[in-house]
Design a protein around this motif. Sequence first.
Motif: not given
Lengths: 112, 114
Positions: A68-96
């Motif tokens: 969502i450009k107007s909100k400068f956001s990039f949210n991650l979603r998953k409708p139904s998690v599993q035990w195997s989704d246990t992990a660390e999640y990182f958001c990252a950005v690169n620009a010019y």
Amino acid sequence: AQSVSQHNHHVILSEAASLELGCNYSYGGTVNLFWYVQYPGQHLQLLLKYFSGDPLVKGIKGFEAEFIKSKFSFNLRKPSVQWSDTAEYFCAVNAYDYKLSFGAGTTVTVRA
Amino acid sequence: DAGITQSPRYKITETGRQVTLMCHQTWSHSYMFWYRQDLGHGLRLIYYSAAADITDKGEVPDGYVVSRSKTENFPLTLESATRSQTSVYFCASSGHLEPGLEAFFGQGTRLTVV
């Protein structure tokens, strides 16, 4: 210079619950956005990325994210998690300047 | 094998010693990065490089030195190791042909300074 903020430090869920992780960045120009996942004891792997086109992107393992450009956001979603989704999640950005900057990460624990 | 490899995977060193962490990629990617990962801080960029002989400081460069004489190698040197440099170090690379300049990561080097 760009910076990345992740809203949640640690999220605990039960299996089949829905997951949403927040990510905001601070840069006004064109950006490329990423979500990486790190399973316990492993290196970072790409979940999904946005660089152009449809702002709703789908990645591996049932994950999706919405740019969502107007909100400068990039949210991650998953409708139904599993035990195997246990992990660390990182958001990252690169620009010019191609420098890839990461957020502090969100630890997700899924209880069976 | 193709990919990005780091060596060593584990290293214990003493305070004050010089240590070099190696990173090698086989894709001929232009860009390479060094990050350190610490609890509560996520990944912090130490140094990055756009091409051979071109390097830039990241967020936390103090106490580290890099070089890039060849495109495929990007070694990171701790000139005089300190306990605060105990961390997991990740090398990454990306190239112009990767959409969005997606970065690929090595397996990491766990460094302990005693």
